[in-house]
Scaffold this active site. Sequence first.
Site, PDB file in Angstrom:
ATOM      1  N   HIS A   1       0.869  -1.143   0.255  1.00 29.15           N
ATOM      2  CA  HIS A   1      -0.071  -0.306   0.421  1.00 29.15           C
ATOM      3  C   HIS A   1       0.240   1.321   0.460  1.00 29.15           C
ATOM      4  O   HIS A   1       1.917   1.458   0.648  1.00 29.15           O
ATOM      5  CB  HIS A   1      -1.045  -0.646   0.828  1.00 29.15           C
ATOM      6  CG  HIS A   1      -0.602  -0.321   2.771  1.00 29.15           C
ATOM      7  ND1 HIS A   1      -0.234   1.636   3.406  1.00 29.15           N
ATOM      8  CD2 HIS A   1      -0.055  -0.736   3.385  1.00 29.15           C
ATOM      9  CE1 HIS A   1      -0.041   1.247   4.022  1.00 29.15           C
ATOM     10  NE2 HIS A   1      -0.375   0.869   4.196  1.00 29.15           N
TER      11      HIS A   1
ATOM     12  N   ASP B   1       6.280   2.030   6.659  1.00 29.79           N
ATOM     13  CA  ASP B   1       4.410   1.996   6.783  1.00 29.79           C
ATOM     14  C   ASP B   1       3.950   2.518   5.555  1.00 29.79           C
ATOM     15  O   ASP B   1       3.676   3.724   5.908  1.00 29.79           O
ATOM     16  CB  ASP B   1       3.718   1.818   7.723  1.00 29.79           C
ATOM     17  CG  ASP B   1       2.369   1.385   7.926  1.00 29.79           C
ATOM     18  OD1 ASP B   1       2.412   0.776   7.190  1.00 29.79           O
ATOM     19  OD2 ASP B   1       1.518   1.997   9.195  1.00 29.79           O
TER      20      ASP B   1
ATOM     21  N   GLU C   1      -4.934   2.438   1.798  1.00 31.69           N
ATOM     22  CA  GLU C   1      -5.361   0.689   3.743  1.00 31.69           C
ATOM     23  C   GLU C   1      -5.275   1.543   4.895  1.00 31.69           C
ATOM     24  O   GLU C   1      -6.073   0.696   5.223  1.00 31.69           O
ATOM     25  CB  GLU C   1      -3.579   0.185   3.214  1.00 31.69           C
ATOM     26  CG  GLU C   1      -3.893  -1.343   3.830  1.00 31.69           C
ATOM     27  CD  GLU C   1      -3.360  -0.546   5.048  1.00 31.69           C
ATOM     28  OE1 GLU C   1      -2.970  -1.856   6.495  1.00 31.69           O
ATOM     29  OE2 GLU C   1      -3.240  -0.032   5.762  1.00 31.69           O
ATOM     30  N   GLU C   2      -5.008   2.805   4.758  1.00 31.95           N
ATOM     31  CA  GLU C   2      -4.948   3.393   6.595  1.00 31.95           C
ATOM     32  C   GLU C   2      -6.319   3.745   6.272  1.00 31.95           C
ATOM     33  O   GLU C   2      -6.922   4.441   7.693  1.00 31.95           O
ATOM     34  CB  GLU C   2      -4.332   4.762   6.352  1.00 31.95           C
ATOM     35  CG  GLU C   2      -2.459   4.115   6.022  1.00 31.95           C
ATOM     36  CD  GLU C   2      -2.408   3.221   7.119  1.00 31.95           C
ATOM     37  OE1 GLU C   2      -2.722   2.723   8.343  1.00 31.95           O
ATOM     38  OE2 GLU C   2      -0.285   2.596   7.947  1.00 31.95           O
TER      39      GLU C   2
ATOM     40  N   ASP D   1       3.871  -5.499   3.876  1.00 32.11           N
ATOM     41  CA  ASP D   1       3.322  -4.389   4.301  1.00 32.11           C
ATOM     42  C   ASP D   1       5.075  -4.073   5.149  1.00 32.11           C
ATOM     43  O   ASP D   1       4.077  -4.871   6.581  1.00 32.11           O
ATOM     44  CB  ASP D   1       1.916  -4.236   4.824  1.00 32.11           C
ATOM     45  CG  ASP D   1       1.595  -3.240   4.824  1.00 32.11           C
ATOM     46  OD1 ASP D   1       2.354  -2.269   5.467  1.00 32.11           O
ATOM     47  OD2 ASP D   1       0.390  -2.726   5.309  1.00 32.11           O
TER      48      ASP D   1
ATOM     49  N   HIS E   1       2.933   5.300  12.156  1.00 33.63           N
ATOM     50  CA  HIS E   1       2.013   6.244  12.212  1.00 33.63           C
ATOM     51  C   HIS E   1       1.873   7.424  12.742  1.00 33.63           C
ATOM     52  O   HIS E   1       1.799   8.117  13.498  1.00 33.63           O
ATOM     53  CB  HIS E   1       0.579   5.756  12.763  1.00 33.63           C
ATOM     54  CG  HIS E   1       0.201   4.333  11.383  1.00 33.63           C
ATOM     55  ND1 HIS E   1      -0.875   3.152  12.254  1.00 33.63           N
ATOM     56  CD2 HIS E   1       0.579   4.189  11.074  1.00 33.63           C
ATOM     57  CE1 HIS E   1      -0.867   2.512  11.652  1.00 33.63           C
ATOM     58  NE2 HIS E   1      -0.526   2.623  10.796  1.00 33.63           N
TER      59      HIS E   1
END
Length: 334
Positions: free
Chosen positions: A141, A158, A192-193, A220, A298
């Site tokens: 992603h 990520d 995706e998030e 991922d 994140h």
Amino acid sequence: MTELEKINAKAQGIRFFDITESQDLDNLASLRLMRQISFPSPNATEQVKAVLKTLSTAGPKENLAKFTSFRTRYYRSDTGRQSQQWLLSKIAEITDDYASNSLKEHISISEFSHSWGQNSIIVSINGSSVEDDDIVIISAHQDSTNIWPFLPAPGADDDGSGSVTILESYRALIAAEFRPVRTVEFHWYSAEEGGLLGSQAVAQYYAAQSRNVLAMTQLDMTAWVKRGTSEEFGIITDYVDPDLTEFNKKLVDAYLEIPYVATKCGYACSDHASWGKAGYASSFCTESAFENTNKYIHTSNDRIDISAEFSFDHMLRFSKFAVAFAVELGGWKA
């Protein structure tokens, strides 16, 4: 739910699919004739190993430096759209530079449009078989997020790492004049998030068209080697197809210099889950045992330079795996 309610839910650790635009996915899966698929032991050793020798960390380093220079790749942001357009142009550039003119005739590069602006990207190397219409998918992603989306989100691991990892695999395969028997596709999903939005949309489209996806694997987070641990290849064992997962373990044993570790996410934690929901055989690989994965995701510190634990050499193992997955399942026209 509003977008803010989704953001708050994610901040509270609530896991979810956002099914707003993919509510038919379960129904399509139930209508599909579930195929009994057996995956062979790896047997294309010489073809795979020839490509593995040509893989490099140079391209991933350059590409990830650019990919993480966008303030955020959040799927609803202007820079999220810009980063997707850059990735699309980079894929086209690599194809132009490394594929022969005759191979280019069998490659298609397309955007899968989404209502939120950042599109998914699909690259297809068309198979030579007239009878076998199976498709093999390798994916990552492209979007990133911070806990609060208005904050910077470089997303180096990520999933910038997975995105450039599969891009390097694609580069090496086309440079080696890879002519698959079955169609092999590389997917870079948007959003995706946001609740697996992009991959759900793509999987729903494929299922609605009754496309035969033999196998898909998601990469991922492929860069982190936690200090004090041994390098390992994480293979997720929950919310995946068990037979394909066993096949992936065999690929690691056959082609990688490090062992795999079987580990669990505890929830449907990446885009492979969309394909499983659509009734296809899907699998998921990540950088380590789940408890040893990158603690900076994140946040604004998900960067290349945050720690020596971020390893391009480790990423290279996953590029090798993706090449093996493509050749072993896609076949190679003699």
